[in-house]
Write an enzyme that holds these catalytic residues in place. Structure first.
Site, PDB file in Angstrom:
ATOM      1  N   SER A 299      -2.711   6.597   6.153  1.00 51.57           N
ATOM      2  CA  SER A 299      -2.055   5.547   6.920  1.00 51.57           C
ATOM      3  C   SER A 299      -2.884   5.219   8.152  1.00 51.57           C
ATOM      4  O   SER A 299      -3.206   6.101   8.951  1.00 51.57           O
ATOM      5  CB  SER A 299      -0.650   5.992   7.347  1.00 51.57           C
ATOM      6  OG  SER A 299      -0.069   5.044   8.224  1.00 51.57           O
TER       7      SER A 299
ATOM      8  N   SER B  89       0.920   3.658   2.300  1.00 49.48           N
ATOM      9  CA  SER B  89       0.950   4.309   3.611  1.00 49.48           C
ATOM     10  C   SER B  89       2.335   4.819   4.000  1.00 49.48           C
ATOM     11  O   SER B  89       2.459   5.658   4.893  1.00 49.48           O
ATOM     12  CB  SER B  89       0.439   3.358   4.689  1.00 49.48           C
ATOM     13  OG  SER B  89       1.353   2.296   4.906  1.00 49.48           O
TER      14      SER B  89
ATOM     15  N   SER C  62       0.839  -1.198   0.000  1.00 51.32           N
ATOM     16  CA  SER C  62       0.000   0.000   0.000  1.00 51.32           C
ATOM     17  C   SER C  62       0.873   1.247   0.000  1.00 51.32           C
ATOM     18  O   SER C  62       2.095   1.174   0.112  1.00 51.32           O
ATOM     19  CB  SER C  62      -0.923   0.016   1.233  1.00 51.32           C
ATOM     20  OG  SER C  62      -0.163   0.290   2.402  1.00 51.32           O
TER      21      SER C  62
ATOM     22  N   LYS D 227       5.623   0.441   9.433  1.00 47.73           N
ATOM     23  CA  LYS D 227       5.467   1.854   9.794  1.00 47.73           C
ATOM     24  C   LYS D 227       6.807   2.368  10.318  1.00 47.73           C
ATOM     25  O   LYS D 227       7.767   1.624  10.469  1.00 47.73           O
ATOM     26  CB  LYS D 227       4.388   2.049  10.867  1.00 47.73           C
ATOM     27  CG  LYS D 227       3.012   1.480  10.516  1.00 47.73           C
ATOM     28  CD  LYS D 227       2.341   2.193   9.360  1.00 47.73           C
ATOM     29  CE  LYS D 227       0.996   1.552   9.015  1.00 47.73           C
ATOM     30  NZ  LYS D 227       0.401   2.136   7.789  1.00 47.73           N
TER      31      LYS D 227
END
Length: 306
Positions: free
Chosen positions: A254, A91, A89, A146
Site C-alpha cells: 500500500s 492495497s 488494487s 485508505k
C-alpha cells in the site's frame, strides 16, 4: 476523471433544466396563444389532431423535458448522497478486494458543491478506523481509498510492522494519553500471498473498529522511502491540524501516508460504507477473454464495510 464527470453532469442538468424552464414559461404559452388565434380565425375549435400538433413540443425540447428530472436526481444522489466506486488494487485487502464495487457516503464529512468541492454544510469528521475515499494529494485527479489511522494532533509510529499511536491531547486536559501499540491478534497465514510469500492475517483494533490487516514479515519496512516530516524520526509522524494519516490494510502493498504524507480535510470525498457488487477477477493468463471480464460473482461479500 470523476471531477470532470461531475462538471459535465452539472452542465447537462443546467442545460436541460433551462430548456424545461423556457418551455414552461415562454414557448408553451406561445403555442397556446397561437392555437387560440388559429381557433378564432377558424370560427371555432379545431379538430383534435390539429390541436395536438400545434401544442406538441419539438422533439429536442421533449427529450430535454424528459431527461431533466432524471439527470437532476442523479446529480443530487451522486453529489450529495452516495457515489459508486470500484476497487482497482489490493492495497485494502483483506477488507476490500479487486473487483469490489462500493458505495461512498458523500455527506459523511460535509455537504460539498459538486464542481469546486467546497464544504457548504459541515456534517462530521473522520473517525479513527473509518475507510475514506479522498483526492490523492500528489494528484487530485486520482481517487484513493485508505483507512484513517491518525487524527489531527496524533503522533504515529510505524516500526517493524508495529503501529503505535499517541492520541492528541485535548485542550484543558491535565493528563494526556501516552504512546501505545495498536493491538492485533494473529489469525494465521496462507489465505493471501504477495508473490510467493504467504501473508500473515491479523485482526487489528483502531478505536471502536476491528478489522483485518495483512503483513509480510519477510518483506522489510521501506523506511528509506517514507515521507520525512521535519522534527521527527523517519518512521514517526505528527498529524497536522486539518489533516489525517491514512494507511492501507495490506500494509506491505500500500502506498499511503507513510510515503506521501497527510490527507488534507478538503481532499475528503466520503466514507466507504457498503459493497453492492463483487466480481471475481481471477482469470488465467492463457484465457481467450480479456482480464477485465469477471469469472464470477462473490455474493458473500455484499454488505456493510467495516
Amino acid at each position: 476523471m470523476a471531477q470532470y464527470f461531475s462538471i459535465l453532469l452539472v452542465l447537462i442538468t443546467l442545460g436541460t433544466g433551462l430548456v424545461w424552464l423556457l418551455d414552461k414559461l415562454l414557448w408553451a404559452p406561445k403555442r397556446r396563444a397561437a392555437l387560440a388565434r388559429a381557433e378564432q380565425a377558424a370560427g371555432g375549435e379545431l379538430d383534435q389532431d390539429s390541436r395536438e400538433k400545434m401544442l406538441a413540443h419539438p422533439s429536442w425540447v421533449e427529450s430535454c423535458r424528459g431527461a431533466f428530472p432524471v439527470i437532476a436526481a442523479v446529480l443530487v444522489l451522486r453529489s450529495f448522497l452516495f457515489e459508486p466506486f470500484q476497487i482497482p488494487s489490493g492495497s485494502m485487502m483483506p477488507t476490500l478486494l479487486v473487483g469490489d464495487f462500493i458505495l461512498v457516503e458523500k455527506f459523511a464529512y460535509g455537504i460539498k458543491d459538486p464542481v469546486f468541492a467546497k464544504t457548504m454544510i459541515p456534517t462530521g469528521k473522520p473517525k479513527r478506523g473509518d475507510i475514506i475515499v479522498f483526492k490523492y494529494p500528489e494528484d487530485p485527479k486520482v481517487d484513493y481509498i485508505k483507512r484513517v489511522v491518525g487524527l489531527p494532533g496524533d503522533k504515529i509510529i510505524y516500526r517493524n510492522k508495529h503501529l503505535y499511536i499517541q492520541p492528541a491531547c485535548a485542550e484543558g486536559v491535565k493528563e494526556c494519553p501516552g504512546l501505545s501499540e495498536v493491538t492485533s491478534v494473529d489469525k494465521g497465514k496462507g489465505e493471501f500471498y504477495l508473490g510467493n510469500f504467504p501473508l500473515d492475517r491479523r485482526t487489528e483494533t483502531l478505536g471502536d473498529v476491528k478489522h483485518d490487516i495483512l503483513l509480510n514479515y519477510a518483506f522489510p519496512d521501506r523506511v528509506g522511502e517514507y515521507f520525512e516530516q521535519p522534527g521527527t524520526r523517519p518512521d514517526e509522524w505528527i498529524v497536522p491540524q486539518g489533516e489525517y494519516f491514512a494507511m492501507g490494510d495490506n500494509r506491505d502493498n500500500s502506498r499511503d501516508s507513510r510515503f506521501w504524507g497527510f490527507v488534507p480535510e478538503q481532499n475528503l470525498v466520503g466514507k466507504a460504507v457498503f459493497i453492492w457488487m463483487s466480481f471475481d477477477m481471477d482469470r488465467s493468463p492463457d484465457s481467450w477473454l480479456p482480464s477485465w471480464v469477471p469469472t464470477g460473482v462473490r455474493f458473500g461479500r455484499l454488505g456493510p464495510i467495516h
